[in-house]
Design an enzyme around this catalytic site. Structure first.
Site, short mmCIF file in Angstrom:
data_model
loop_
_atom_site.label_atom_id
_atom_site.label_comp_id
_atom_site.label_asym_id
_atom_site.label_seq_id
_atom_site.Cartn_x
_atom_site.Cartn_y
_atom_site.Cartn_z
N GLU A 128 0.83 -1.21 0.00
CA GLU A 128 0.00 0.00 0.00
C GLU A 128 0.86 1.26 0.00
O GLU A 128 0.52 2.27 -0.63
CB GLU A 128 -0.93 0.00 1.21
N THR A 180 -5.32 7.13 -5.50
CA THR A 180 -5.34 7.33 -4.05
C THR A 180 -4.41 8.45 -3.64
O THR A 180 -4.74 9.28 -2.79
CB THR A 180 -4.92 6.02 -3.33
#
Length: 308
Positions: A128, A180
């Site tokens: 991530e 993101t």
């Protein structure tokens, strides 16, 4: 064990008011990942999709997780991974988390279930970080644990599995991309105490509603006064879809992760299907292709399809 094939689910992060701490797994869409344990220490990543993701391990979300595991345990073995990705990158449905969590899970299985769930989360967060610049676990945790999870802390890892209410999830993914990293850049650096207190109340109410199966409380708590007002402007027709969903009987919902996907929770499948048709119609009117998914909350998370 030399080989394992996994079904890795999409996830909805934040659950409106729980930025970076709440998430849930769904049944559809999902990725498939095939792992093979190698006698040599190389890491091989192969993609069967057309998304153009890098296959160099250090630049690949799954690859970096495997490299970290290999380094931590000083492994002489390597891994080959074939990724059949159906969760589109930048969808807001946990695409990078699926690859990262799947990598940690698959490696653990091949190494004799070497990792605890907390350790899987720890290593998956490196993926991530590569994808978004932040080591968050709100998508990773429900992917690994299944159901709905609360990330109390990422340092140290403290994941709290919550109840999985018998609800239907309708999610629409309009074919526009919201990265993101970009979605994080638009967030305000400072918020008022009044907004913070209101948000805390919504988060507490949502967790209480989930644990008590109190659907009315869940609906009243699915409100975000901090993130949604800023991020929603990046998503075409967001306000219209949310308003029409509530009018159709949804308990509530909002942005899935960083967007552009939007999710809604419903008590009945008829309501969920009705909302799905409306979502598709709204985007058809402005000629934006969209994919709509209706499923229940996925209590299992990652599942083993085949092992040998």
């Amino acid at each position: 064990m030399k080989k394992v094939k996994l079904k890795v689910p999409a996830t909805v992060a934040n659950l409106v008011c729980g930025f970076d701490i709440l998430g849930m797994a769904v049944h559809d869409p999902y990725d498939e990942m095939e792992f093979r344990l190698l006698e040599t220490p190389e890491i091989i990543i192969k993609h069967t999709d057309s998304f153009g993701l890098p296959e160099e391990p250090s630049s690949n979300v799954a690859g970096i997780v495997l490299l970290k595991i290999q380094e931590h345990f000083n492994l002489k073995n390597g891994f080959e991974v074939i990724i059949h990705k159906h969760i589109k990158p930048g969808s807001g449905l946990g695409s990078s988390a699926a690859s990262a969590a799947g990598a940690a899970f698959g490696a653990s299985v091949l190494l004799g279930n070497k990792l605890s769930k907390e350790e899987m989360v720890y290593f998956a967060m490196f993926g991530e970080e590569l994808a978004s610049g932040v080591r968050h676990a709100d998508n990773i945790a429900p992917c690994i644990y299944g159901g709905i999870t609360l990330v109390k802390s990422t340092s140290p890892i403290d994941i709290i599995p919550l109840n999985s209410p018998d609800l239907f999830v309708t999610a629409v993914h309009p074919q526009v991309e919201v990265k993101t990293s970009d979605a994080r850049q638009v967030l305000k650096k400072n918020i008022t105490l009044k907004s913070a207190v209101e948000q805390w109340g919504n988060i507490a109410g949502l967790v209480a509603g989930i644990q008590k199966n109190d659907f009315d409380l869940i609906g009243r708590s699915l409100t975000d006064v901090i993130i949604e007002p800023v991020r929603s402007i990046l998503i075409p027709k967001f306000n219209e879809i949310k308003e029409k969903s509530l009018q159709s009987g949804a308990l509530g919902g909002g942005i899935s992760g960083s967007g552009p996907s939007i999710f809604m929770l419903s008590e009945q499948k008829e309501t969920a299907d009705k909302i799905a048709q409306m979502m598709e119609s709204v985007y058809d009117e402005i000629e934006i292709e969209s994919f709509v998914y209706v499923s229940k909350i996925n209590p299992a998370g990652i599942q083993i399809i085949k092992e040998a």
